[in-house]
Scaffold this active site. Structure first.
Site, PDB file in Angstrom:
ATOM      1  N   ASP A  74       0.854  -1.178   0.000  1.00 26.20           N
ATOM      2  CA  ASP A  74       0.000   0.000   0.000  1.00 26.20           C
ATOM      3  C   ASP A  74       0.896   1.236   0.000  1.00 26.20           C
ATOM      4  O   ASP A  74       2.096   1.150   0.290  1.00 26.20           O
ATOM      5  CB  ASP A  74      -0.906  -0.035   1.230  1.00 26.20           C
ATOM      6  CG  ASP A  74      -1.821   1.172   1.305  1.00 26.20           C
ATOM      7  OD1 ASP A  74      -2.313   1.601   0.251  1.00 26.20           O
ATOM      8  OD2 ASP A  74      -2.025   1.684   2.411  1.00 26.20           O
ATOM      9  N   LYS A  75       0.321   2.387  -0.331  1.00 25.83           N
ATOM     10  CA  LYS A  75       1.121   3.614  -0.352  1.00 25.83           C
ATOM     11  C   LYS A  75       0.891   4.451   0.897  1.00 25.83           C
ATOM     12  O   LYS A  75       1.811   4.694   1.665  1.00 25.83           O
ATOM     13  CB  LYS A  75       0.804   4.446  -1.601  1.00 25.83           C
ATOM     14  CG  LYS A  75       1.650   5.727  -1.686  1.00 25.83           C
ATOM     15  CD  LYS A  75       1.248   6.583  -2.843  1.00 25.83           C
ATOM     16  CE  LYS A  75      -0.035   7.325  -2.569  1.00 25.83           C
ATOM     17  NZ  LYS A  75       0.129   8.356  -1.520  1.00 25.83           N
TER      18      LYS A  75
ATOM     19  N   GLU B 238      -8.780  14.968   6.914  1.00 28.57           N
ATOM     20  CA  GLU B 238      -9.672  15.985   7.450  1.00 28.57           C
ATOM     21  C   GLU B 238      -8.982  16.798   8.539  1.00 28.57           C
ATOM     22  O   GLU B 238      -9.137  18.022   8.618  1.00 28.57           O
ATOM     23  CB  GLU B 238     -10.933  15.320   8.001  1.00 28.57           C
ATOM     24  CG  GLU B 238     -11.874  14.776   6.943  1.00 28.57           C
ATOM     25  CD  GLU B 238     -13.221  14.380   7.532  1.00 28.57           C
ATOM     26  OE1 GLU B 238     -13.264  14.151   8.757  1.00 28.57           O
ATOM     27  OE2 GLU B 238     -14.202  14.314   6.787  1.00 28.57           O
TER      28      GLU B 238
ATOM     29  N   PHE C  46     -18.791   9.509   3.699  1.00 27.49           N
ATOM     30  CA  PHE C  46     -17.865   8.969   2.705  1.00 27.49           C
ATOM     31  C   PHE C  46     -17.934   7.443   2.706  1.00 27.49           C
ATOM     32  O   PHE C  46     -18.119   6.814   3.739  1.00 27.49           O
ATOM     33  CB  PHE C  46     -16.446   9.418   3.029  1.00 27.49           C
ATOM     34  CG  PHE C  46     -15.398   8.809   2.142  1.00 27.49           C
ATOM     35  CD1 PHE C  46     -15.061   9.402   0.934  1.00 27.49           C
ATOM     36  CD2 PHE C  46     -14.754   7.640   2.508  1.00 27.49           C
ATOM     37  CE1 PHE C  46     -14.104   8.842   0.123  1.00 27.49           C
ATOM     38  CE2 PHE C  46     -13.786   7.075   1.703  1.00 27.49           C
ATOM     39  CZ  PHE C  46     -13.463   7.676   0.501  1.00 27.49           C
TER      40      PHE C  46
ATOM     41  N   ASP D  33      -1.170  -0.829   6.215  1.00 26.50           N
ATOM     42  CA  ASP D  33      -1.357  -0.307   7.567  1.00 26.50           C
ATOM     43  C   ASP D  33      -2.810  -0.018   7.909  1.00 26.50           C
ATOM     44  O   ASP D  33      -3.093   0.339   9.052  1.00 26.50           O
ATOM     45  CB  ASP D  33      -0.566   0.992   7.723  1.00 26.50           C
ATOM     46  CG  ASP D  33      -1.195   2.140   6.975  1.00 26.50           C
ATOM     47  OD1 ASP D  33      -1.281   3.251   7.517  1.00 26.50           O
ATOM     48  OD2 ASP D  33      -1.623   1.931   5.830  1.00 26.50           O
TER      49      ASP D  33
ATOM     50  N   ASP E 155      -6.541  -2.760   3.900  1.00 22.12           N
ATOM     51  CA  ASP E 155      -5.472  -3.643   3.436  1.00 22.12           C
ATOM     52  C   ASP E 155      -5.573  -5.043   4.024  1.00 22.12           C
ATOM     53  O   ASP E 155      -4.750  -5.898   3.690  1.00 22.12           O
ATOM     54  CB  ASP E 155      -4.095  -3.052   3.799  1.00 22.12           C
ATOM     55  CG  ASP E 155      -3.881  -1.674   3.227  1.00 22.12           C
ATOM     56  OD1 ASP E 155      -4.279  -1.460   2.073  1.00 22.12           O
ATOM     57  OD2 ASP E 155      -3.328  -0.807   3.927  1.00 22.12           O
TER      58      ASP E 155
END
Length: 1499
Positions: free
Chosen positions: A549-550, A689, A742, A1184, A1188
């Site tokens: 993951d990034k 946020e 969201f 993390d 994921d």
């Protein structure tokens, strides 16, 4: 059986109906058909049903007993099931079943040549150890369960003063209600007389089930909570608990509604006060254990207390009904989450008596494992109020920042979200070495069967021809079956019986070493490396693909606003810490240079800093990595004026509104300092946020707090702040009407709010792909070709000119409304968007003003100074089509620029909503939120309806900086032959830029949309980046993949290219060193260059849309994965969590050989005998966040990072680390060590069996193949368990072939070992175990026989027992010495101790056996005093030393041949020799220093 069905049963959903106790105070509850009493009346309509008079006990009777209690159990067994379950588990292993079969055969008289206990004793020991270990673990689980179940909580109890009171309900058989037939259908007469046996079985089964359920209910009703005690003092005080005088109460009878027999209870007939209990009832809080809490109970949870079960919050101590929970124990997120009670319940419940008398019916969905989804509604007075995740308190969370809450339990025990997630079936992971070990076990078993069959045939043949000649052997020869099973029993331990148990012990020790490594300790988070499984340690040393993951994995996930775009103009937002870092940079310069020189000296494979081909060049300013364009932008402090004038006349108003959007469109909570009352920070679920709200506060628009639906926004006057850091200006109040949350599907969130002037506005933010299609079409806007006021002015306007223009506009608006006083003292505005004036003084017509009534939000403005004339009220006016088109064009440019910089972009948009339109939409939205079936789809449809026709407000760009050491880690992984795939949800440009920054893609990579031979030739040896984006045609995509595959196969393989690069780099550094010696500095052109075009690499970038197209066709996805295996790196952008898991799953299947499975035994044998590392490739996924988890569980190895997004990923992973940079040490050091140790352990365990038991077969040539055992049975049973078990364990735990510094500086050493299956494979087993073990067995038995040493009684040749002792001792010594000193590269103290201890045990055992062995021949041996006599003779010691020395010399020769023939072994031997030389030099220096201190005058 469910307590009831919700009203949505007609649309296919089935829910649970749970009444509050006050529900049964209403006479209408007599008609409720969802409880147990109705089912009883349905089954027995003529009998009266007695129910409790207490409403809380009535809830238990009607609902709670049909659901599990709140007790949980994480233990796997109990006293009854433990032993049977463990025996079944132990003998589910094939090897244990094989040994059990051998034990059974040994008990047959005359079949076992080794005795009845040779296999039974070690099998019992190892199985017992495994059972005891599992029992200890389960006992710990029982203790933890007991401690949790016995925690106390407060439960509301409503009592009737007369303890004998009860209600008697008669059946409803006369009502004729349709619900009776619906819920309790009786079989018809035709079905009853059908005579079908299946109907009879079903009837019996239903009766048994009903009786079991009734018995369970009866036991639940008879339970008494003897552990309860009154809560004498609580936070609620006497206002929540009132003692009511007890008075007599008559037995009340509820009957049907027939006029002749209706008896109305007096308590119900009386007009009791609203929210009050009848006089005959009282309520109080009682302490109950968690295990006794039941569904429907009303609980009070105080601050910092754990939530005992899944509850629906009814009321809170907060005036707005809000409460905050911490879910770190549930999902690992440390940020507080806000929960909100329904206004319909919070406004009516303030005390315990009001809670007990509140009449409502809660409908919830069936138990589900979804943590972030909840459907239900509460029916109050016939009106439905939707229940969402905001009303659900989950077990495992802690109440924070709230004095207390009242809640109703809806799920208890094993039905809670926490337990349902804990009991999910997760794929069981097995190491790749286990596949190789299984092949070896199969090979050894086949060998065993063949040898037993061969020697049985030889025995039968010898018996037919030679047996009659030997009269002393008896009359009958043994049969073939007896011989075959005898040989099987004699040779059964060719498969090591101790392999599984000792291997588990070795892996536990390896995990302990990983967790104790201080180099992988992250001080900032206080987290160290953790191993959550001991099954797959060795897979860490065989990794070929890493899926990362990034956000939060490669980056810090500590967001900060870097840039914004508003009204067509971009600004940079400076980091306050950047100035401090810049001021310190000159002082740190020297240290950086020294550090780079140190790195250059310790890592000769890396290119020097600043030199041609430096892979770190992209991290500094150079021609191919220019200085960021963001530094050329003006700072955000100039957006609202400051020292520079705004770029256009309408810009300031747009900028003000954009900053309000930043400060209002979120769900952030301010965190106030209790001592000063000032805002110390913000609590947010998303770090994005939090960064946006903090940046808005820095620019003068600070969210001052929340009070229910009211959000206070403090606006600084001129962006000035007081000395305390708090904005000194007016406070505007905004009423939040709805929050459209969201989701990963929507990729956006919206807030509908009422502004201080009464207008209703929607503000939305999200990804550009989600917001852009929902923007209002420019052609729908009014066109004005002469409107240019939004364009940059050719001459900068002075601030006074801007105020003059704003004042003129305000005056015009004021004159139109005939209110000249408004221009002097305007009110705060929510939308300061003045219309653009044309050069011909044309002005847009404002929309009709809304109602002059101001919302209560304006009351919170405080005693701030009134705004001046420059802050006049402006009407909301739509931009012209020309302005909107120009702004959107500039926004697209900004999006591209920000994405190229590697920033995360969000687009803000807004629109004004007419009150009538909002009310109509709000009714549809409320209906969607109250639905139980298809709620999410209906909510998304309602949100889609509202989020249309938006106007662009601006763009924000957030920086998520790379973690420390990420570029170096990825580059070392690439050198180690590991391919890294980056899977992220960001845009393609952002993902590619991050990939360049972290050395995943070369800085000078050539980007192309198609790959063919011509493009490959034009690349001139540079890396190619193939971008697959927005593909819509499967045929075109198929052609692109075919061409790319053909071109990729022409490139040199990745591993060979990196190896050649290292070789060229060593040569270049040699030339540089030689030039420095002779005084000539070689130029850049003197270094070896890549002249071969095949040296260029290949990377692929694909977006989620193209990946979705690949998923639709298995052939296309297979081609894409095949292309990915030929690439240096793959970047997948805009992918969802499901797509991440799919890519990892398909790649794992491909690595396991699922696409090329062996067909037929010939192909299986060919593949087993070959050493093909590609068949055992390991995939590793690292992330993390909670999104994921699916990817982590799909990979062979899952790594979780304990980061800003919580601990949910690390808890679901196999291993956990603090940051991505620790991955290099986990793989290159511990992974390689684990692979080497486990491989050597498995080989040594098989070797020690192969070195002994072939001697049994060789001895058969001297016994006529009769199956006689050479060794005494008890001694043979201790061979694996007592005499040879320590050296292999010392190898598996303590072996370190190379030091960590060497393994980290030269990652190529990793590629040479695990990924290529260097140490453990079937060919290696044949060469290093089978051949060497058989040779050692031959040396051990043939030397005493051929030499004819006088070892027997009276100087004669050896008898059977003496020969067995000599051979056994030779094999034990050879095995322990060879394992401890030749298999281990680095001799350690545990290795020395293991050799000494094993030899001492063997000598001590034989000395003891020599004194206690029986004198007779009943055991088949004459053993008394034999070992003592052998030790007294020199011949025994001579043959022992000679045999051991010959076996060790043979091993040395084999190792030397393998080292000379294998380049990887040569490299390993050279590195080991270099380390030994360095260690000797260091030891010599320390020795000389010590001598110099002790003997100062010594030469």
């Amino acid at each position: 059986m469910r307590a009831g069905r919700g009203p949505d049963a007609a649309d296919g959903s089935e829910g649970i109906a749970i009444p509050l106790p006050g529900f049964f105070l209403d006479p209408a509850s007599d008609d409720w058909v969802g409880g147990h009493s109705f089912r009883q009346r349905q089954r027995r309509p003529q009998e009266a049903v007695v129910v409790p008079a207490s409403p809380t006990k009535r809830v238990h009777y009607e609902v709670s007993y049909d659901h599990p209690k709140n007790a949980i159990s994480t233990a796997r067994y109990n006293v009854v099931t433990f032993l049977p379950a463990q025996l079944a588990a132990q003998f589910s292993k094939v090897a244990n079943v094989y040994f059990l079969f051998s034990v059974i055969l040994e008990q047959v008289p005359g079949w076992s040549p080794t005795g009845r206990w040779a296999t039974l004793l070690p099998l019992s020991v190892f199985v017992t150890l495994s059972i005891v270990h599992e029992g200890y673990d389960d006992l710990r689980r029982h203790h933890m369960d007991r401690a949790e179940n016995r925690q106390l909580t407060r439960v509301l109890k409503v009592k009737v003063h007369d303890r004998t009171a009860a209600f008697s309900l008669r059946g409803l058989c006369h009502r004729g209600s349709q619900s009776i037939h619906t819920l309790g259908h009786r079989p018809s007469a035709d079905a009853a007389h059908a005579g079908c046996w299946w109907s009879a079985v079903s009837a019996v089964r239903s009766r048994v089930t009903a009786r079991v359920a009734e018995a369970r209910r009866g036991s639940r009703e008879c339970e008494h909570s003897g552990d309860e005690d009154e809560d004498g003092a609580s936070a609620a005080g006497t206002a929540l608990r009132q003692r009511i005088e007890r008075s007599a109460a008559t037995i009340r009878t509820w009957s049907t509604r027939r006029a002749s027999s209706t008896i109305v209870p007096p308590e119900r007939a009386a007009d009791a006060a609203p929210g009050a209990l009848p006089d005959t009832m009282g309520c109080r809080w009682k302490r109950k254990r968690w295990e006794n809490v039941q569904v429907g109970d009303l609980v009070m949870i105080c601050k910092d207390e754990w939530v005992p079960a899944d509850c629906v919050v009814l009321a809170s101590a907060d005036p707005a009904g809000a409460c905050f929970v911490e879910t770190a124990a549930l999902d690992g997120e440390t940020a507080l989450k806000q929960k909100q009670a329904l206004p319909a319940t919070h406004g009516r419940i303030q005390t315990a008596e009001q809670l007990a008398a509140f009449c409502a019916l809660t409908h919830v969905e069936a138990p589900s494992a979804e943590l972030y989804s909840f459907k239900g509604f509460m029916e109050i007075g016939g009106e439905r109020h939707p229940l969402t995740p905001s009303q659900l308190l989950l077990r495992g969370s802690v109440l924070r920042n709230t004095a207390h809450v009242f809640a109703q339990v809806v799920y208890a025990g094993e039905h809670t979200r926490l337990r349902l997630n804990a009991t999910r079936n997760v794929r069981t992971k097995a190491p790749q070495i286990q596949r190789i070990t299984n092949q070896i076990v199969v090979l050894v078993f086949v060998l065993l069967v063949v040898l037993c069959a061969l020697f049985s045939w030889l025995g039968v043949r010898w018996g037919r021809r030679q047996h009659p000649r030997h009269w002393y052997l008896g009359a009958d020869a043994m049969s073939a079956s007896v011989l075959f099973f005898g040989y099987v029993l004699m040779m059964n331990t060719l498969i090591p019986i101790s392999l599984y148990v000792t291997l588990e012990m070795v892996k536990i020790a390896q995990c302990w070493f990983i967790q104790q490594d201080a180099a992988m300790y992250h001080a900032e988070s206080g987290s160290r490396a953790e191993a959550r499984t001991t099954a797959i340690n060795e897979d860490l040393g065989m990794v070929r693909y890493v899926f990362s993951d990034k956000t939060g994995t490669l980056t810090e996930n500590v967001m900060r606003l870097r840039a914004v775009m508003c009204a067509g103009f971009s600004y940079q937002h400076a980091d306050p810490s950047a100035h401090d870092a810049a001021s310190k940079r000159p002082e740190d310069n020297t240290g950086d240079e020294e550090e780079e020189e140190e790195e250059e000296e310790c890592d000769p494979d890396l290119i020097g800093p600043g030199e041609p081909g430096d892979p770190r060049a992209h991290t500094r300013a150079s021609d191919d990595a220019p200085v960021s364009d963001l530094l050329r932008l003006p700072p955000t402090g100039q957006m609202l004026g400051g020292t520079a004038a705004p770029p256009s006349e309408v810009f300031r108003a747009r900028a003000e509104w954009f900053l309000r959007c930043l400060a209002l469109c979120h769900t952030v909570q301010p965190d106030r300092d209790p001592a000063t009352g000032r805002i110390a920070g913000y609590q947010a679920v998303s770090p994005d946020e939090k960064a946006l709200v903090a940046a808005a506060a820095e620019l003068g628009y600070a969210m001052d707090g929340r009070a229910g639906a009211l959000v206070r926004l403090r606006v600084a006057e001129g962006a000035a702040k007081d000395g305390g850091g708090r904005p000194a200006g007016r406070v505007d109040g905004y009423e939040v009407l709805d929050v459209l949350e969201f989701s990963s599907a929507r990729r956006r969130m919206s807030v509908i709010m009422r502004c201080p002037d009464g207008r209703i506005v929607l503000v939305a933010k999200g990804a550009d792909s989600a917001i852009w299609p929902r923007l209002r079409a420019p052609q729908d806007l009014r066109s004005d070709p002469l409107d240019r006021a939004f364009m940059p002015s050719p001459v900068p306007l002075a601030p006074a000119a801007l105020h003059v223009r704003r004042a003129s506009f305000t005056a015009s608006s004021s004159s139109s409304s005939s209110s000249s006083s408004r221009a002097a003292t305007p009110s705060p505005s929510c939308l300061s968007l003045p219309s653009a004036q044309t050069r011909g003084r044309r002005q847009r017509q404002p929309l009709p003003p809304t109602s002059p009534q101001i919302s209560p939000a304006s009351d919170v403005s405080g005693s701030t100074a009134a705004p001046d004339s420059a802050e006049a009220q402006a009407s909301f006016a739509e931009p012209t089509a020309e302005e909107e088109q120009w702004v959107r064009a500039r926004a697209l440019e900004a999006l591209h620029q920000f994405s190229t910089e590697g920033l995360r972009t969000l687009v803000y948009a807004h629109k004004e909503i007419a009150p009538a339109a909002y009310e109509a939409w709000r009714a549809r939205y409320a209906q969607a939120t109250a639905a139980l079936a298809g709620r999410q789809q209906q909510i998304e449809a309602a949100c889609e309806e509202m989020e249309r026709g938006l106007l662009l407000a601006g763009v924000s760009a957030i920086e998520d900086r790379l973690q420390a050491g990420v570029p170096e880690t990825i580059f070392k992984l690439r050198r180690a032959g590991i391919r890294v795939w980056m899977l992220t949800g960001d845009k393609v440009e952002t993902a590619v830029n991050i990939a360049r920054s972290c050395r995943l893609i070369d800085t000078d990579a050539v980007e192309t949309a198609a790959l063919d031979r011509h493009v490959l030739d034009c690349a001139a040896g540079r890396m190619l980046l193939l971008t697959l984006q927005s593909a819509a045609d499967p045929a075109a995509l198929d052609r692109t993949l075919d061409a790319a595959l053909a071109a990729a196969r022409r490139l040199e393989p990745v591993a060979e290219r990196f190896e050649a690069r290292s070789h060229r780099e060593r040569l270049r550094r040699g030339l540089k060193t030689f030039g420095a010696m002779v005084g000539v500095q070689p130029g850049a052109g003197s270094a070896p260059r890549d002249g071969d075009k095949r040296q260029g690499g290949l990377s692929v970038a694909v977006d989620g849309e193209t990946l979705s197209l690949l998923e639709e066709s298995a052939g296309l996805l297979d081609k894409f994965l095949a292309l990915g295996t030929l690439c240096d790196a793959v970047v997948c952008s805009r992918v969802s969590p499901a797509q991440k898991a799919l890519v990892v799953h398909r790649m794992r299947v491909r690595c396991e050989g699922g696409d090329r499975a062996a067909r037929g035994w010939r192909q299986w044998v060919r593949r087993a005998l070959g050493r093909d590392g590609d068949r055992y490739m390991v995939t590793l996924a690292i992330g993390d966040g909670g999104n994921d988890i699916a990817m982590i569980q799909e990979a062979h190895v899952g790594i979780g990072i304990a980061g800003q997004e919580g601990l949910q990923a690390s808890r679901a992973a196999d291993f956990s680390i603090g940051q991505f940079r620790f991955l290099q040490r986990l793989l290159l050091v511990h992974g390689r060590w684990s692979y080497v140790r486990v491989s050597l352990f498995v080989m040594s365990t098989f070797y020690k069996c192969m070195a002994l038991f072939p001697a049994q077969l060789m001895y058969q040539f001297y016994t006529g193949f009769c199956g006689t055992s050479l060794f005494e049975g008890t001694t043979l049973s201790f061979y694996n368990t007592l005499f040879t078990f320590l050296p292999p364990m010392a190898v598996g735990i303590f072996d370190q072939d190379l030091q960590p510094a060497t393994l980290l500086d030269f990652p190529e050493l990793y590629r040479d070992m695990g990924p290529r299956c260097r140490l453990l494979s079937v060919p290696q087993f044949i060469r290093r175990v089978w051949a060497v073990g058989t040779a050692h067995a031959a040396l051990g038995i043939l030397l005493p026989l051929v030499a004819a040493l006088p070892l027997g009684y009276g100087g004669t040749t050896s008898d059977q027992f003496t020969l067995g002792v000599c051979v056994f001792g030779t094999v034990v010594a050879t095995v322990v010495v060879k394992t401890a000193y030749l298999d281990m590269r680095r001799w350690t103290l545990p290795a020395h101790l293991s050799v000494v201890l094993m030899l001492a045990l063997w000598i001590g055992y034989n000395g003891l056996l020599s004194h206690v062995y029986s004198m007779g021949v009943g055991n088949g041996f004459f053993g008394r005093g034999v070992f003592v006599r052998l030790m007294a003779g020199a011949a025994f010691w001579m043959q022992w030393v000679v045999s051991v020395a010959a076996g060790l010399c043979l091993c040395l020769v084999v190792n030397l041949i393998c080292t000379v023939r294998d380049p990887a072994e040569r490299r390993l031997a050279s590195w080991f020799a270099r380390e030994r030389a360095a260690e000797h030099a260091a030891n010599g220096a320390r020795r000389r220093e010590w001598l110099s201190r002790r003997l100062p005058n010594a030469p």
